[in-house]
Write an enzyme that holds these catalytic residues in place. Structure first.
Site, PDB file in Angstrom:
ATOM      1  N   HIS A   1       0.784  -1.236   0.046  1.00  0.00           N
ATOM      2  CA  HIS A   1      -0.085   0.079  -0.003  1.00  0.00           C
ATOM      3  C   HIS A   1       0.663   1.210  -0.059  1.00  0.00           C
ATOM      4  CE1 HIS A   1       0.169   1.160   4.387  1.00  0.00           C
ATOM      5  NE2 HIS A   1       0.169  -0.247   4.574  1.00  0.00           N
TER       6      HIS A   1
ATOM      7  N   ASP B   1       5.877   1.882   6.947  1.00  0.00           N
ATOM      8  CA  ASP B   1       4.569   1.417   6.858  1.00  0.00           C
ATOM      9  C   ASP B   1       3.827   2.285   5.700  1.00  0.00           C
ATOM     10  OD1 ASP B   1       2.244   0.490   6.759  1.00  0.00           O
ATOM     11  OD2 ASP B   1       1.767   0.952   8.823  1.00  0.00           O
TER      12      ASP B   1
ATOM     13  N   GLU C   1      -5.262   1.809   2.164  1.00  0.00           N
ATOM     14  CA  GLU C   1      -5.227   0.399   3.068  1.00  0.00           C
ATOM     15  C   GLU C   1      -5.381   0.788   4.398  1.00  0.00           C
ATOM     16  OE1 GLU C   1      -2.939  -2.340   5.647  1.00  0.00           O
ATOM     17  OE2 GLU C   1      -2.674  -0.274   5.748  1.00  0.00           O
ATOM     18  N   GLU C   2      -4.996   2.086   4.906  1.00  0.00           N
ATOM     19  CA  GLU C   2      -4.962   2.282   6.256  1.00  0.00           C
ATOM     20  C   GLU C   2      -6.290   2.762   6.852  1.00  0.00           C
ATOM     21  OE1 GLU C   2      -2.457   2.143   8.334  1.00  0.00           O
ATOM     22  OE2 GLU C   2      -0.687   2.280   7.180  1.00  0.00           O
TER      23      GLU C   2
ATOM     24  N   ASP D   1       3.981  -5.947   3.681  1.00  0.00           N
ATOM     25  CA  ASP D   1       3.772  -4.722   4.364  1.00  0.00           C
ATOM     26  C   ASP D   1       4.620  -5.073   5.717  1.00  0.00           C
ATOM     27  OD1 ASP D   1       2.262  -2.777   5.615  1.00  0.00           O
ATOM     28  OD2 ASP D   1       0.501  -3.495   5.203  1.00  0.00           O
TER      29      ASP D   1
ATOM     30  N   HIS E   1       3.283   3.130  12.904  1.00  0.00           N
ATOM     31  CA  HIS E   1       2.355   4.335  13.010  1.00  0.00           C
ATOM     32  C   HIS E   1       2.999   5.475  13.782  1.00  0.00           C
ATOM     33  CE1 HIS E   1      -1.163   2.405  11.331  1.00  0.00           C
ATOM     34  NE2 HIS E   1      -0.226   1.960  10.722  1.00  0.00           N
TER      35      HIS E   1
HETATM   36 CO    CO Z   1      -0.076   0.776   8.749  1.00  0.00          CO
HETATM   37 ZN    ZN Z   2       1.153  -0.954   6.397  1.00  0.00          ZN
END
Ligand code: CO
Ligand code: ZN
Length: 348
Positions: A78, A180, A210-211, A233, A319
């Site tokens: 992603h 990420d 995706e998030e 990922d 994150h």
């Molecule tokens: Co993420």
């Molecule tokens: Zn991710």
């Protein structure tokens, strides 16, 4: 390892639903290494690399009319990143905001936010940092963009922002924002660059949104209609002080997913990856993630169901603005993906 490219990937703006800038960058990087590139209506970038012709697939002498058609393998990394959306600007020009994807408010105060129009703001908390021993709620924080009143504010309701931060090298490790999943995008780009003579039709999807719920991979998997899917990922690690028990360690290799809270990886796909890793002496570890999900789940549930798995890159502090990956793990993920794509895939 092309650290300059990883830096460019992580520092390029692209909160969920706003992937235009990062898509342009990835498109220019991927185009020389594939046969076709298209963008689907949701914004996914789909790069197609055709299977090598029969002789290169080791079937010399066979009547190609009898040969099985190449398998369609979908990769998904992603390209969106977590971010912010402005919900209100007050009379003094302070902007209130909410999250786009999973943010930890504890990590936000003091960080800078970049908006599409180039505006930069700083995240702050009501009454400053006094007397806060609990993570603040979104209703206690605001963004200061330097505006003196509402009318002159360069941001308005609905504008989206992303964290700002430079990628930094820490020995064999890299720290930065949005590893990420820009590191997953890098693994796919590097794989396509190095991949010669795959017997498979490879569809590399750089997915959107995706998030916020694995949304892009869902439409991409529908149109690609793959025989097998692999997500690339990051995953959490259990190697930091008092981390919840998890048997993944930074620097110990690519993580082959067993399950997370969104998907149980198809055991046949998992076993295939373990075998490829062992045959090629690529360091790997098995991943059981008790929270979080990846595009694996969206691919797996596409159409009538698709065998799907995931190669994860171990990542600390996911994150946050200072995620950390180990370049040896990134290399192992590339090596493993190339080993999987270069060999026949026959799921029992
Ligand atoms: Co993420
Ligand atoms: Zn991710």
């Amino acid at each position: 390892m092309d650290i300059k490219l990883i830096q460019l990937l992580t520092e390029t703006w692209g909160p969920s639903g706003n992937e235009g800038q990062i898509r342009n960058l990835i498109e220019s990087e991927v185009r020389p290494h594939v046969d076709e590139v298209r963008v689907d209506p949701l914004g996914n970038l789909i790069a197609y690399k055709r299977a090598a012709p029969e002789p290169a697939r080791g079937r010399k002498g066979m009547n190609s009319a009898n040969a099985a058609p190449p398998k369609r393998i979908m990769l998904s990394a992603h390209m969106d990143e977590i971010g912010f959306v402005i919900t209100h600007v007050d009379e003094k020009g302070f902007a209130r905001f909410s999250n786009v994807g999973g943010l930890h408010t504890l990590t936000l105060v003091g960080n800078r936010v970049l908006f599409a129009n180039g505006t930069i703001g700083t995240i702050q908390i009501e009454k400053g940092l006094r007397a806060t021993n609990e993570p603040p709620g979104y209703d206690q924080m605001f963004i200061d963009v330097g505006a003196t009143d509402k009318r002159s504010s360069p941001v308005k309701v609905g504008d989206m922002g992303a964290l700002m931060g430079a990628l930094v090298k820490l020995g064999d490790r890299l720290t930065g924002k949005s590893l990420d999943d820009r590191i997953g995008c890098y693994v796919v780009l590097e794989t396509l660059r190095q991949l010669k003579h795959s017997p498979h039709d490879v569809y590399a999807v750089f997915s959107v949104q995706e998030e916020v719920g694995l949304r892009g991979a869902r439409t991409a998997a529908y149109s690609v209609n793959p025989d097998m899917g692999l997500a690339l990922d990051v995953t959490l690690t259990g190697d930091i002080p008092e981390a919840p028990f998890m048997d993944v360690t930074l620097g110990k290799g690519a993580a082959i997913k067993v399950q997370d809270s969104s998907a149980i990886a198809d055991p046949r796909v998992r076993h295939l990856m373990v075998k490829r890793a062992e045959d090629a002496h690529i360091p790997y570890q098995l991943e059981v993630l008790t929270a979080g999900g990846t595009d694996t789940a969206a691919i797996q549930l596409a159409r009538e169901g698709v065998p799907a798995g995931c190669i994860s890159i171990p990542c600390r502090y996911v994150h946050s603005i200072s995620e950390i990956v180990d370049m040896n793990d990134v290399q192992a993920a590339i090596d493993l993906l190339i080993a999987v794509l270069s060999n026949p895939i026959d799921l029992p």
